[in-house]
Design a protein around this motif. Structure first.
Motif, PDB file in Angstrom:
ATOM      1  N   ASN A 136      45.027  35.981  46.254  1.00  0.00           N
ATOM      2  CA  ASN A 136      45.230  37.523  46.157  1.00  0.00           C
ATOM      3  C   ASN A 136      44.988  37.805  44.870  1.00  0.00           C
ATOM      4  OD1 ASN A 136      46.487  39.848  46.332  1.00  0.00           O
ATOM      5  ND2 ASN A 136      48.327  39.215  47.396  1.00  0.00           N
ATOM      6  N   LEU A 137      43.921  38.329  44.808  1.00  0.00           N
ATOM      7  CA  LEU A 137      43.432  38.958  43.162  1.00  0.00           C
ATOM      8  C   LEU A 137      44.328  40.064  42.673  1.00  0.00           C
ATOM      9  CD1 LEU A 137      39.502  38.931  43.627  1.00  0.00           C
ATOM     10  CD2 LEU A 137      41.002  37.144  42.521  1.00  0.00           C
ATOM     11  N   LYS A 138      45.032  40.739  43.558  1.00  0.00           N
ATOM     12  CA  LYS A 138      45.933  41.681  43.105  1.00  0.00           C
ATOM     13  C   LYS A 138      47.242  41.007  42.479  1.00  0.00           C
ATOM     14  CE  LYS A 138      44.680  44.980  46.657  1.00  0.00           C
ATOM     15  NZ  LYS A 138      45.067  45.890  47.952  1.00  0.00           N
ATOM     16  N   GLU A 139      47.518  39.871  42.535  1.00  0.00           N
ATOM     17  CA  GLU A 139      48.628  39.254  41.803  1.00  0.00           C
ATOM     18  C   GLU A 139      48.251  38.519  40.591  1.00  0.00           C
ATOM     19  OE1 GLU A 139      51.777  39.153  42.968  1.00  0.00           O
ATOM     20  OE2 GLU A 139      51.169  40.602  44.526  1.00  0.00           O
ATOM     21  N   VAL A 140      46.894  38.682  40.309  1.00  0.00           N
ATOM     22  CA  VAL A 140      46.488  37.905  39.116  1.00  0.00           C
ATOM     23  C   VAL A 140      46.626  38.960  38.011  1.00  0.00           C
ATOM     24  CG1 VAL A 140      44.408  37.246  37.927  1.00  0.00           C
ATOM     25  CG2 VAL A 140      44.756  36.452  40.200  1.00  0.00           C
ATOM     26  N   PRO A 141      47.109  38.480  36.902  1.00  0.00           N
ATOM     27  CA  PRO A 141      47.405  39.425  35.822  1.00  0.00           C
ATOM     28  C   PRO A 141      46.120  40.033  35.283  1.00  0.00           C
ATOM     29  CG  PRO A 141      48.161  37.450  35.202  1.00  0.00           C
ATOM     30  CD  PRO A 141      47.703  37.160  36.537  1.00  0.00           C
ATOM     31  N   ASP A 142      45.567  41.378  35.583  1.00  0.00           N
ATOM     32  CA  ASP A 142      44.463  41.550  35.294  1.00  0.00           C
ATOM     33  C   ASP A 142      44.072  41.790  33.692  1.00  0.00           C
ATOM     34  OD1 ASP A 142      41.689  42.822  36.287  1.00  0.00           O
ATOM     35  OD2 ASP A 142      42.363  44.205  35.101  1.00  0.00           O
ATOM     36  N   LYS A 143      45.126  42.121  33.023  1.00  0.00           N
ATOM     37  CA  LYS A 143      44.849  42.558  31.783  1.00  0.00           C
ATOM     38  C   LYS A 143      44.780  41.403  30.744  1.00  0.00           C
ATOM     39  CE  LYS A 143      46.751  46.941  31.651  1.00  0.00           C
ATOM     40  NZ  LYS A 143      47.971  47.782  30.720  1.00  0.00           N
ATOM     41  N   GLU A 144      45.363  40.185  31.366  1.00  0.00           N
ATOM     42  CA  GLU A 144      45.192  38.826  30.443  1.00  0.00           C
ATOM     43  C   GLU A 144      43.928  37.920  31.021  1.00  0.00           C
ATOM     44  OE1 GLU A 144      47.672  38.219  28.734  1.00  0.00           O
ATOM     45  OE2 GLU A 144      49.249  39.556  29.359  1.00  0.00           O
ATOM     46  N   ILE A 145      43.117  38.248  31.921  1.00  0.00           N
ATOM     47  CA  ILE A 145      41.925  37.570  32.215  1.00  0.00           C
ATOM     48  C   ILE A 145      40.931  38.332  32.138  1.00  0.00           C
ATOM     49  CG2 ILE A 145      41.011  36.774  34.378  1.00  0.00           C
ATOM     50  CD1 ILE A 145      43.084  34.986  33.129  1.00  0.00           C
ATOM     51  N   ASP A 146      39.833  37.675  31.549  1.00  0.00           N
ATOM     52  CA  ASP A 146      38.340  38.285  31.452  1.00  0.00           C
ATOM     53  C   ASP A 146      37.441  38.024  32.510  1.00  0.00           C
ATOM     54  OD1 ASP A 146      39.137  39.515  28.725  1.00  0.00           O
ATOM     55  OD2 ASP A 146      39.416  37.480  28.278  1.00  0.00           O
ATOM     56  N   TYR A 147      37.509  36.953  33.328  1.00  0.00           N
ATOM     57  CA  TYR A 147      36.697  36.708  34.202  1.00  0.00           C
ATOM     58  C   TYR A 147      37.303  35.571  35.222  1.00  0.00           C
ATOM     59  CZ  TYR A 147      32.110  35.277  36.532  1.00  0.00           C
ATOM     60  OH  TYR A 147      31.154  34.876  37.340  1.00  0.00           O
ATOM     61  N   ILE A 148      36.991  35.706  36.482  1.00  0.00           N
ATOM     62  CA  ILE A 148      37.145  34.761  37.743  1.00  0.00           C
ATOM     63  C   ILE A 148      36.151  34.304  38.094  1.00  0.00           C
ATOM     64  CG2 ILE A 148      38.792  34.770  39.835  1.00  0.00           C
ATOM     65  CD1 ILE A 148      40.191  37.285  38.777  1.00  0.00           C
ATOM     66  N   ALA A 149      36.017  33.070  37.805  1.00  0.00           N
ATOM     67  CA  ALA A 149      34.846  32.092  38.430  1.00  0.00           C
ATOM     68  C   ALA A 149      35.345  31.568  39.812  1.00  0.00           C
ATOM     69  CB  ALA A 149      34.437  31.263  37.726  1.00  0.00           C
ATOM     70  N   LEU A 150      34.861  31.975  41.056  1.00  0.00           N
ATOM     71  CA  LEU A 150      35.126  31.471  42.274  1.00  0.00           C
ATOM     72  C   LEU A 150      34.319  30.841  43.226  1.00  0.00           C
ATOM     73  CD1 LEU A 150      36.638  35.136  43.463  1.00  0.00           C
ATOM     74  CD2 LEU A 150      37.695  33.303  42.912  1.00  0.00           C
ATOM     75  N   GLY A 151      34.575  29.790  43.898  1.00  0.00           N
ATOM     76  CA  GLY A 151      33.872  29.016  44.759  1.00  0.00           C
ATOM     77  C   GLY A 151      34.353  29.047  46.202  1.00  0.00           C
ATOM     78  N   ASP A 152      33.534  28.959  47.225  1.00  0.00           N
ATOM     79  CA  ASP A 152      33.985  28.793  48.428  1.00  0.00           C
ATOM     80  C   ASP A 152      32.986  29.754  49.536  1.00  0.00           C
ATOM     81  OD1 ASP A 152      35.398  27.818  50.927  1.00  0.00           O
ATOM     82  OD2 ASP A 152      36.324  29.702  50.892  1.00  0.00           O
ATOM     83  N   TRP A 153      33.010  30.965  48.999  1.00  0.00           N
ATOM     84  CA  TRP A 153      31.821  31.910  49.844  1.00  0.00           C
ATOM     85  C   TRP A 153      30.488  31.567  49.251  1.00  0.00           C
ATOM     86  CZ3 TRP A 153      31.602  34.781  53.759  1.00  0.00           C
ATOM     87  CH2 TRP A 153      30.780  35.860  53.828  1.00  0.00           C
ATOM     88  N   HIS A 154      29.514  31.155  50.146  1.00  0.00           N
ATOM     89  CA  HIS A 154      28.305  30.740  49.857  1.00  0.00           C
ATOM     90  C   HIS A 154      27.075  31.678  49.477  1.00  0.00           C
ATOM     91  CE1 HIS A 154      28.572  26.328  51.436  1.00  0.00           C
ATOM     92  NE2 HIS A 154      29.701  26.706  51.146  1.00  0.00           N
ATOM     93  N   ASN A 155      27.460  33.006  49.643  1.00  0.00           N
ATOM     94  CA  ASN A 155      26.587  33.947  49.008  1.00  0.00           C
ATOM     95  C   ASN A 155      27.118  34.626  47.769  1.00  0.00           C
ATOM     96  OD1 ASN A 155      25.598  33.804  51.411  1.00  0.00           O
ATOM     97  ND2 ASN A 155      26.178  35.814  52.391  1.00  0.00           N
TER      98      ASN A 155
END
Length: 394
Positions: free
Chosen positions: A193-212
């Motif tokens: 749930n990206l809405k629960e991630v503290p946006d101001k504290e983070i600069d980038y979110i590197a995700l895996g699982d979706w192959h596109n």
């Protein structure tokens, strides 16, 4: 400013069981190993300071030792710190590859630059702070980023860029099940749930699982798989790349896709209206594959009809394509519809009066059918086609 490579879903050791030919399966598996070398080269070329692998480095939690050593050798050649979290395919439970004595021994020898992140806690390096969200089970109802909600952000550097490394689906878009080709369900496992991630504290979110390749928020990206492993999943399909990311604390990340894939997976729709379409069908496939051998996989949605002789040519063309392509998958059917001259040739056969008699009877039955699209008419045409083959006409 930190520059790094974001990649995911290598799935080394993928068996490709849907491919019957063992040599072709080997080719597909080998290409997933070869792409690591291309990632290594691109890492050096762009001057990446480190590499992040967002899960599913391996296709299973217990890959063979020979597979592991090949992977580790090439990762070691990257010569920059490389960080990986377990994904759902290669989860980090006890008894998996990450805990085996063989892996630990070979990792130290071949890839001392590889860091396995099995704990949900900040990892500070010279250029950035990484927040790993490893999957310790194949399936979990818990959000792997949940631990960040209780983190004391004052305990980590406020000067270095902060990067979340996670594997799983997200609520922000509707994914698809690759095997079943169905929409992902709201109660799917490993949902972030990206809405629960503290946006101001983070600069980038590197995700895996979706192959596109997909950007799912201002800061969150899926890199996609570096070597495509299935047919296109619809619009905006982009696979076979890694991401070069430049990011600084409180600055907008600059993301650039770098192509790394070699094999090509094609989708195609084709309807036969007459035998004249056979040449067009062959030309369209040639345009897609450019005459390459053993580098393309093709899925064709087929419909329409051909004469008996035309269908024979179609079958020969399919055989030729199956030899040249890594995979040919035909969906649908091209119906065989006898032409009048082919029927006449059968019914007037002097070489075999019995065949001529049976063909005449079948032709009469076909003429009596009011609905030429009925199941009975279809069966009669099939019988005529088989009779035509039996007579040695094609």
């Amino acid at each position: 400013m930190a520059r790094f490579i974001h990649t995911a879903d290598w799935q080394i050791g993928k068996p490709y069981l849907q491919i019957k030919d063992e040599q072709k399966r080997f080719k597909l598996r080998q290409e997933r190993l070869n792409v690591i070398g291309r990632i290594r080269d691109k890492t050096r070329e762009v001057g990446s300071q480190f590499v992040l692998i967002a899960g599913d480095l391996f296709d299973s939690p217990t890959p063979s030792t020979s597979t592991v050593t090949e992977v580790l050798e090439t990762i070691g050649e990257m010569q920059v710190p490389t960080f990986v979290i377990p994904g759902n395919h290669d989860h980090g439970a006890l008894g998996t590859v990450w805990h085996s004595n063989d892996f630990i021994k070979h990792q130290k020898q071949l890839a001392p630059n590889l860091k396995i992140l099995l704990n949900s806690q900040p990892v500070e390096i010279e250029e950035a702070v990484i927040f790993p969200c490893p999957l310790l089970r194949n399936k979990s109802n818990a959000d792997p980023t949940l631990w960040l909600k209780t983190l004391d952000w004052n305990s980590v550097s406020s000067l270095k860029p902060r990067i979340i490394l996670a594997h799983g689906g997200v609520h922000e878009f509707s994914g698809r099940d690759y095997i079943l080709d169905e929409e992902a369900q709201p109660n799917a496992n490993n949902i972030i749930n990206l809405k629960e991630v503290p946006d101001k504290e983070i600069d980038y979110i590197a995700l895996g699982d979706w192959h596109n390749l997909k950007q799912v928020s201002q800061k969150a990206w899926y890199s996609g798989t570096p070597e495509p492993d299935r047919f296109n999943q619809g619009e905006n399909n982009q696979r076979g790349q890694i991401l070069e990311v430049d990011v600084s604390r409180n600055g907008a990340a600059q993301v650039k896709a770098i192509p790394t894939g070699r094999l090509q997976w094609h989708n195609m729709n084709f309807k036969f209206h007459s035998d004249d379409d056979l040449n067009r069908f062959e030309r369209e496939i040639e345009a897609l594959t450019a005459g390459r051998v053993a580098r393309d996989l093709l899925r064709v949605e087929i419909s329409g009809e051909l004469s008996l002789a035309g269908h024979r040519k179609y079958e020969l063309l399919k055989t030729d394509l199956e030899n040249k392509l890594l995979r040919l998958r035909i969906k649908g059917e091209c119906h065989q519809t006898p032409k009048s001259d082919e029927l006449e040739e059968l019914t007037r056969s002097t070489e075999d009066p019995l065949i001529a008699k049976v063909a005449s009877q079948l032709q009469e039955q076909l003429k009596k059918e009011k609905d030429q699209a009925s199941e009975k008419a279809y069966v009669i045409r099939i019988a005529l086609c088989q009779l035509y083959k039996f007579a040695g006409k094609n």
